[in-house]
Write a protein that holds these residues in place. Structure first.
Motif, short mmCIF file in Angstrom:
data_model
loop_
_atom_site.label_atom_id
_atom_site.label_comp_id
_atom_site.label_asym_id
_atom_site.label_seq_id
_atom_site.Cartn_x
_atom_site.Cartn_y
_atom_site.Cartn_z
N LEU A 79 0.83 -1.21 0.00
CA LEU A 79 0.00 0.00 0.00
C LEU A 79 0.86 1.26 0.00
N CYS A 80 1.95 1.24 0.77
CA CYS A 80 2.83 2.41 0.85
C CYS A 80 3.62 2.65 -0.43
N LEU A 81 3.98 1.59 -1.11
CA LEU A 81 4.85 1.73 -2.28
C LEU A 81 4.11 1.75 -3.61
N SER A 82 2.87 1.27 -3.64
CA SER A 82 2.14 1.21 -4.92
C SER A 82 1.13 2.34 -5.10
N GLY A 83 0.63 2.89 -4.00
CA GLY A 83 -0.43 3.89 -4.10
C GLY A 83 -1.78 3.29 -4.40
N ARG A 84 -1.89 1.96 -4.28
CA ARG A 84 -3.16 1.27 -4.57
C ARG A 84 -4.25 1.75 -3.63
N ASP A 85 -5.45 1.94 -4.18
CA ASP A 85 -6.61 2.30 -3.36
C ASP A 85 -6.99 1.11 -2.49
N PHE A 86 -7.47 1.40 -1.27
CA PHE A 86 -8.06 0.34 -0.45
C PHE A 86 -9.31 0.89 0.20
N ASP A 87 -10.31 0.03 0.31
CA ASP A 87 -11.62 0.46 0.77
C ASP A 87 -11.74 0.40 2.29
N ALA A 88 -12.90 0.81 2.76
CA ALA A 88 -13.17 0.88 4.20
C ALA A 88 -13.03 -0.48 4.88
N GLN A 89 -13.49 -1.53 4.22
CA GLN A 89 -13.42 -2.87 4.82
C GLN A 89 -11.97 -3.33 4.97
N GLU A 90 -11.14 -3.04 3.98
CA GLU A 90 -9.73 -3.40 4.10
C GLU A 90 -9.05 -2.56 5.17
N ALA A 91 -9.41 -1.28 5.24
CA ALA A 91 -8.86 -0.42 6.29
C ALA A 91 -9.20 -0.97 7.68
N TYR A 92 -10.40 -1.48 7.82
CA TYR A 92 -10.81 -2.10 9.10
C TYR A 92 -10.05 -3.40 9.34
N ARG A 93 -9.92 -4.24 8.32
CA ARG A 93 -9.23 -5.53 8.47
C ARG A 93 -7.78 -5.35 8.89
N ILE A 94 -7.10 -4.34 8.34
CA ILE A 94 -5.68 -4.15 8.68
C ILE A 94 -5.49 -3.30 9.93
N GLY A 95 -6.58 -2.79 10.50
CA GLY A 95 -6.50 -2.05 11.74
C GLY A 95 -6.28 -0.56 11.61
N PHE A 96 -6.46 -0.02 10.40
CA PHE A 96 -6.29 1.43 10.24
C PHE A 96 -7.45 2.21 10.82
N VAL A 97 -8.66 1.69 10.69
CA VAL A 97 -9.82 2.32 11.31
C VAL A 97 -10.40 1.37 12.35
N SER A 98 -10.99 1.94 13.37
CA SER A 98 -11.56 1.10 14.43
C SER A 98 -13.00 0.71 14.16
N ARG A 99 -13.64 1.45 13.24
CA ARG A 99 -15.04 1.14 12.95
C ARG A 99 -15.42 1.69 11.58
N VAL A 100 -16.22 0.92 10.85
CA VAL A 100 -16.80 1.36 9.58
C VAL A 100 -18.28 1.58 9.84
N VAL A 101 -18.74 2.77 9.53
CA VAL A 101 -20.11 3.17 9.85
C VAL A 101 -20.90 3.38 8.56
N THR A 102 -22.12 2.85 8.51
CA THR A 102 -22.96 3.07 7.34
C THR A 102 -23.39 4.56 7.33
N ASP A 103 -23.67 5.05 6.15
CA ASP A 103 -23.98 6.47 6.00
C ASP A 103 -25.18 6.91 6.84
N ASP A 104 -26.18 6.05 6.96
CA ASP A 104 -27.37 6.45 7.71
C ASP A 104 -27.13 6.48 9.22
N LEU A 105 -26.06 5.85 9.71
CA LEU A 105 -25.76 5.85 11.15
C LEU A 105 -24.57 6.73 11.51
#
Length: 85
Positions: free
Chosen positions: A54-80
């Motif tokens: 991710l650091c060397l390629s600049g590849r996009d990663f989505d919210a679910q991958e961010a959660y799986r690797i521990g970058f975000v602690s929670r993914v929230v749906t838009d309505d919540l």
């Protein structure tokens, strides 16, 4: 846009909406992410080969991958989103 992941790396708590996309785009144009991303991001999520990719390629990663690797602690749906804050 730009510098979003840099700013997110500085936060103590990271949430994102389900449709968020992250990347370290500077490397796509031959620049180093020089405001601390390359130091902070691996400290947050670990030094795995996926993080290096991710650091060397600049590849996009989505919210679910961010959660799986521990970058975000929670993914929230838009309505919540407001309830999560």
């Amino acid at each position: 846009v730009g510098a979003g992941i840099d700013m997110s790396c500085c936060a103590n708590i990271r949430l994102c909406s389900a449709n968020t996309t992250f990347s370290i785009r500077e490397v796509r144009v031959g620049l180093a992410a020089d405001v601390g991303t390359l130091q902070r991001f691996p400290k947050i999520v670990g030094h795995s080969s996926r993080v290096r990719e991710l650091c060397l390629s600049g590849r996009d990663f989505d919210a679910q991958e961010a959660y799986r690797i521990g970058f975000v602690s929670r993914v929230v749906t838009d309505d919540l989103w407001h309830d999560a804050l």
